[in-house]
Design a protein around this motif. Structure first.
Motif, PDB file in Angstrom:
ATOM      1  N   ARG A 162     -13.351  25.203  19.957  1.00  0.00           N
ATOM      2  CA  ARG A 162     -11.721  25.172  20.659  1.00  0.00           C
ATOM      3  C   ARG A 162     -11.223  23.999  20.169  1.00  0.00           C
ATOM      4  NH1 ARG A 162     -12.492  27.342  26.804  1.00  0.00           N
ATOM      5  NH2 ARG A 162     -13.026  29.575  26.077  1.00  0.00           N
ATOM      6  N   GLY A 206     -11.180  28.682  17.187  1.00  0.00           N
ATOM      7  CA  GLY A 206     -11.218  29.139  18.901  1.00  0.00           C
ATOM      8  C   GLY A 206     -11.315  29.909  19.789  1.00  0.00           C
ATOM      9  N   THR A 207     -12.477  30.602  19.482  1.00  0.00           N
ATOM     10  CA  THR A 207     -12.689  31.834  20.168  1.00  0.00           C
ATOM     11  C   THR A 207     -14.612  31.860  20.512  1.00  0.00           C
ATOM     12  OG1 THR A 207     -13.997  32.349  18.189  1.00  0.00           O
ATOM     13  CG2 THR A 207     -11.451  33.467  18.458  1.00  0.00           C
ATOM     14  N   ASP A 228     -16.507  25.626  26.388  1.00  0.00           N
ATOM     15  CA  ASP A 228     -16.241  24.177  25.190  1.00  0.00           C
ATOM     16  C   ASP A 228     -17.205  23.828  25.005  1.00  0.00           C
ATOM     17  OD1 ASP A 228     -13.541  24.422  24.866  1.00  0.00           O
ATOM     18  OD2 ASP A 228     -12.803  24.012  27.350  1.00  0.00           O
TER      19      ASP A 228
END
Length: 332
Positions: free
Chosen positions: A249, A288-289, A293
């Motif tokens: 992400r 971003g999958t 984070d």
């Protein structure tokens, strides 16, 4: 739990699709990375002679926030036409930025100079971009071929003493996983300098002592020794162009930072690098999958390692064409 960097196939980056178009007769080609759902992207340009398209829109202050493809191409500036083919094929499939009356695919592109190696009039054009995109989207996903393929078809390295003492470069594609973080790197290696193994410093491909030699000599030492007479016979005709993709992400600004960090891979594997005769460029695309984070510095480190592997792998996998030897021809 201790995590370890693990090599994975490029196909595990499921948000991205990859395809080559190769012209071995003309010694040129292109490689396409497609993000059908779009991806945040950034770029880092270190070389002094880039040929590129749509890099300005990757600046964080500009409004476009998703890229749909990156095209790496041979053909020097002429090869930018391949990106138009990528855009046409994506538009036909409804992939792109919806602007109301049309869908506009955002396609970034960088090219390397291979006109002096094969046929100077053989360049990847619109049809090549369409073909590579169709391979990416229509063929069954498979680990991307490396070596004398795609954008690496006409790539050469080690050119201080002229083309006759150079060696084949190539296209490398490697991917790494660290827990749930996945990063893949593609690199078309057409560097002015030599390519070395960053772990051992041993040469992989580069400038040979003479046209008939299998001995790779240090180009940096040769430059220093010839300091008062040194001249670059192939001015502005080199570059290493790369694309890193990840499931992390990231914002546009963070993608650019990862690209800047990953440029260390060039310094670790190419000697000398970032010269005025290179157009070194690195794109980063982030889908971003990922479920978690990850620290930006960690992503940059993994990207650097993946790009090192891709640069070395592309040169090791290359096969010699048009009389120019490759790693496999001289490896002992």
């Amino acid at each position: 739990m201790t995590l370890h960097l693990t090599p994975i196939p490029t196909t595990e980056l499921v948000d991205f699709r990859f395809g080559h178009w190769t012209d071995r007769t003309g010694a040129t080609g292109c490689t396409v990375v497609v993000a059908p759902a779009g991806a945040a992207a950034g770029v880092d340009v270190r070389g002094g002679a880039p040929a590129s398209r749509e890099t300005d829109l990757l600046r964080p202050e500009n409004t476009v926030d998703a890229v749909h493809a990156v095209c790496l191409s041979g053909g020097s500036a002429f090869g930018l036409e391949a990106a138009s083919g990528v855009a046409r094929e994506l538009e036909a499939r409804g992939i792109g930025l919806d602007v109301g009356p049309a869908v506009v695919p955002i396609v970034c592109s960088s090219c390397l100079f291979d006109l002096a190696f094969g046929d100077a009039h053989a360049r990847p054009g619109v049809d090549a971009g369409i073909a590579a995109t169709r391979v990416a989207l229509d063929d069954e996903p498979a680990p991307l071929a490396e070596g004398t393929v795609g954008a690496g078809t006409g790539a050469t390295v080690g050119k201080l003493n002229g083309a006759e003492c150079a060696m084949k470069g190539g296209l490398g594609a490697r991917a790494l996983a660290l827990g749930g973080l996945k990063v893949a790197a593609l690199s078309a290696v057409n560097a002015c300098g030599n390519v070395v193994d960053p772990k051992t410093g041993a040469p992989i491909a580069g400038m040979r002592a003479d046209a008939g030699s299998a001995d790779i000599v240090s180009m940096e030492d040769a430059m220093i020794a010839a300091a008062d007479t040194m001249a670059m016979p192939l001015d502005r005709t080199n570059t290493t162009i790369s694309c890193i993709v990840t499931n992390a992400r990231l914002t546009k600004a963070q993608c650019t930072k990862v690209a800047q960090m990953a440029a260390d891979a060039y310094a670790h594997t190419i000697r000398p690098t970032h010269t005025t005769n290179d157009g070194d460029t690195i794109y980063v695309m982030a889908s971003g999958t990922a479920k978690e984070d990850y620290p930006l510095d960690l992503i940059g480190l993994v990207a650097t390692r993946a790009l090192e592997d891709a640069i070395c792998g592309g040169c090791r996998a290359a096969d010699g064409i048009l009389g120019l030897p490759a790693y496999a021809d001289i490896a002992r």
